[in-house]
Design a protein around this motif. Structure first.
Motif: not given
Length: 541
Positions: A298, A320, A324, A358
Motif C-alpha cells: 500500500y 486504493r 483493497d 494500482y
C-alpha cells in the motif's frame, strides 16, 4: 501345421475373426483352417471379413497370405507403398468383392521400430471400420479413422505416438503381467475428445488436447498424465498413485486400497464413491498467494499529493479501494479450506492484475520532508510563481494567475524560509517548522490558481445565428406568380442582400484571427439582416 500356426497366432495376441466365403483368390488353405478355429475360440467378438497376413504392397495391389487383391479407391491411402514397412506381416480382416478390398474391419500392426527410428503408418484419412491393434514398439500412427477401439497390447513396451487419429470407441491399453514393468510413453497429438481405458500400469500419457475421459482399472498402480482431463475414473484393485500436471475437472474414485491424488494437477472436484478407499487428496498450494497477501504494498492516500513527501507515493481513495477489493477477494480464497487449486491460481492472477493497475496509478508526492537546510532550499527553489492579475482579463487563455494578495502571501513564506536557510544558528526545529510552513503556503498558493481568458474568442453564438439564418430563407420570386397560395417569398435582390450578410458572418467564424470584437460586430450585423429580411416576406396569392 495347424498347431504351429495356432501357436504363432496366440503368441502374437491376434484377435480371432469370422471368415466368410470370398473370391477364388482366397481358396482353402491351412491358414483358413486357423481362421475357422479363431472364430470358435473368440466367438464373443465377430468381425466380418477375411483374415489375412499382409506380405507386400505394390502401387495398386496388396499381396497377402490369401492372395493378391486390388484396393478400392477409398482405401488407397491406407495401403500406399510408404506404409510398406508398417504393414509388413500385419494381420488384417478385409472384405473382398470381385477381387478388390472394399473394407478393412480390423488391422493389427506387428512391425516394430527402434528408439532412433520409428515405424510410420499414415492412413491418409482412410477409415478402418473396426479395431486397430498396435502389437509392436516405437510405432507412429497418423491420419486414420478407427471406428472401433485402438488397442495397445502388452508388446508395446517403450513408446507409441498417435497423431490426428480419430477413434470411435476407446484407446485401450492392455495389461502387462511381467514383474518388472518399465514406463510406457504414449504421445497424443491433435486427438479430439480422446477416451482412454487404461488396464496397464506405469503409463505416461501426454496430449496437446484435453482428454475427455480416462478410466483406470484393474491392477494399475501408477499412472502419469501430462495434459488436461475432463473426467478421470479410478477403479483399481490395490494401491494407486497419480502423477503429472495439468487440469483435471473431475476425479471419481470407485475402487482401490490407498489412492494418492497428490500430484501436480489442478483438480476441480474429487468424488469418492467407495468409502473403504483411503484417498490422499490433492495438495492445494497456497504458498504464493499467502506470500502476496502477507504484506500488500500500500501507499499513501491523497487528493492531490500536496500533503505527501516527494520521496513517497500516493493514490486517490478510489484507486486504493479498487486494490483493497482485490486483496479482500484473494484473502477469501486463501482462508477457504475448500478452495481448489484452480481457484487459488485465479486469485493469484486477479491479485497481480489489480496490483499492476494500482502501481500504475501511483504518483510521487510534492511535499518536501523535514530535514537539513538543503531540503529547505530545494523546497524554496521549487516554488513557481504565476501571473498576477485583477480579474484575469489580461492573462492569456487557460494560463494560471493569482491576485497580488495571494502572490504576496507565498513570497512572504518564501522569504521567511530563506531567512532560516541564511541563519547560521537555525536549529533543526527551526528548519522543520520552516519546511512545514512553506509546504502549507505552497498548497494554499496552488489552490488559489485561476485561469485567464484573454485571447479566447467565443464564436458559439455567432455560429448558432448563422445556422438560424439559413433556416429562415424563403423562396425567391419577383411577384409570387406560380407559387402556391400562402407561400412566403422575397425578391432576388432581397435574398442576395441577406445571403451577403450570412457569408460575412461565416467568414468571421472561420477566421482564426478574428477578435471577440469582430465576432460581436458580425453577430449584431447578422441579427439586423435577419430582422430586415423577415420584414420583407411576402405571401403568394
Amino acid at each position: 501345421m495347424k498347431n504351429k500356426a495356432l501357436s504363432t497366432l496366440m503368441a502374437t495376441a491376434i484377435t480371432a475373426t469370422l471368415v466368410i466365403p470370398v473370391s477364388s483368390a482366397s481358396a482353402a488353405t491351412p491358414l483358413n483352417q486357423v481362421n475357422s478355429y479363431e472364430t470358435q475360440v473368440a466367438a464373443t467378438k465377430k468381425v466380418i471379413g477375411e483374415s489375412v497376413t499382409i506380405r507386400n504392397l505394390t502401387k495398386d495391389t496388396v499381396i497377402t497370405s490369401n492372395g493378391t487383391f486390388r484396393v478400392h479407391k477409398d482405401l488407397k491411402s491406407l495401403f500406399q507403398t510408404s506404409n510398406k514397412t508398417a504393414l509388413t506381416n500385419a494381420r488384417a480382416t478385409i472384405v473382398v468383392k470381385n477381387g478388390q478390398i472394399t473394407d478393412v474391419t480390423a488391422l493389427t500392426l506387428n512391425k516394430a521400430g527402434t528408439s532412433k527410428k520409428s515405424v510410420y503408418f499414415d492412413g491418409g484419412d482412410a477409415d478402418i471400420s473396426g479395431d486397430l491393434t498396435v502389437n509392436a514398439d516405437y510405432v507412429k500412427i497418423q491420419d486414420v479413422s478407427v471406428d472401433g477401439q485402438l488397442i495397445i497390447t502388452n508388446r508395446v513396451k517403450k513408446a507409441i505416438t498417435l497423431d490426428e487419429v480419430e477413434v470411435g470407441d476407446t484407446i485401450t491399453l492392455k495389461p502387462i503381467v511381467t514383474k518388472k514393468v518399465n514406463w510406457l510413453y504414449v504421445t497424443l497429438r491433435d486427438m479430439k475428445s480422446a477416451d482412454i481405458n487404461l488396464a496397464r500400469t506405469k503409463v505416461n500419457v501426454s496430449s496437446d488436447q484435453t482428454l475427455s475421459k480416462v478410466d483406470v482399472v484393474g491392477k494399475v498402480t501408477s499412472f502419469e498424465v501430462m495434459s488436461n482431463v475432463e473426467k478421470l475414473t479410478i477403479n483399481v484393485d490395490k494401491d494407486f498413485n497419480l502423477y503429472g500436471e495439468g487440469k483435471i475437472d473431475q476425479i471419481v474414485v470407485k475402487g482401490g486400497t490407498k489412492v494418492a491424488l497428490d500430484s501436480g494437477h489442478q483438480v476441480g472436484n474429487v468424488q469418492v464413491d467407495n468409502k473403504n478407499v483411503s484417498v490422499t487428496l490433492p495438495i492445494i498450494d497456497k504458498k504464493e498467494l499467502n506470500t502476496l497477501l502477507a504484506s500488500p504494498p500500500y501507499v499513501h492516500v491523497s487528493v492531490n499529493g500536496y500533503d505527501i513527501l516527494t520521496t513517497d507515493k500516493w493514490t486517490t481513495q478510489a484507486e486504493r479501494n479498487a486494490f483493497d477489493s482485490a486483496v479482500a477477494s484473494a484473502r477469501a480464497v486463501a482462508n477457504n479450506n475448500s478452495a481448489s487449486q484452480e481457484q487459488v491460481k485465479n486469485a493469484i492472477s486477479q491479485y497481480k492484475n489489480a496490483l499492476a493497475v494500482y502501481q500504475a496509478a501511483q504518483k510521487s508526492g510534492t511535499k518536501y520532508g523535514y530535514g537539513d537546510k538543503a531540503s529547505l532550499q530545494s523546497l524554496i527553489n521549487s516554488v513557481q510563481y504565476v501571473t498576477v492579475s485583477w480579474d484575469g482579463s489580461n492573462v492569456p487563455y487557460n494560463t494560471p494567475w493569482t491576485t497580488q494578495t495571494e502572490r504576496n502571501a507565498i513570497e512572504s513564506a518564501v522569504s521567511s524560509a530563506q531567512s532560516v536557510v541564511n541563519n547560521y544558528y537555525a536549529t533543526q526545529t527551526d528548519i522543520a517548522n520552516a519546511i512545514n510552513n512553506l509546504n502549507n503556503a505552497i498548497w494554499t498558493y496552488k489552490s488559489a490558481y485561476k485561469y485567464g481568458n484573454n485571447g479566447y474568442v467565443d464564436k458559439t453564438n455567432l455560429q448558432s445565428l448563422v445556422n438560424y439564418a439559413y433556416s429562415v430563407r424563403v423562396t425567391v420570386s419577383e411577384n409570387g406568380a406560380g407559387l402556391t397560395s400562402g407561400t412566403l417569398y422575397t425578391t432576388q435582390r432581397e435574398w442576395d442582400d441577406f445571403n451577403s450578410a450570412i457569408s460575412y458572418a461565416e467568414r468571421i467564424t472561420s477566421n482564426s484571427n478574428s477578435s471577440q470584437y469582430d465576432v460581436s460586430s458580425a453577430t449584431e450585423y447578422l441579427n439586423n439582416a435577419i430582422s430586415i429580411y423577415r420584414g420583407q416576406y411576402k405571401s403568394a396569392n
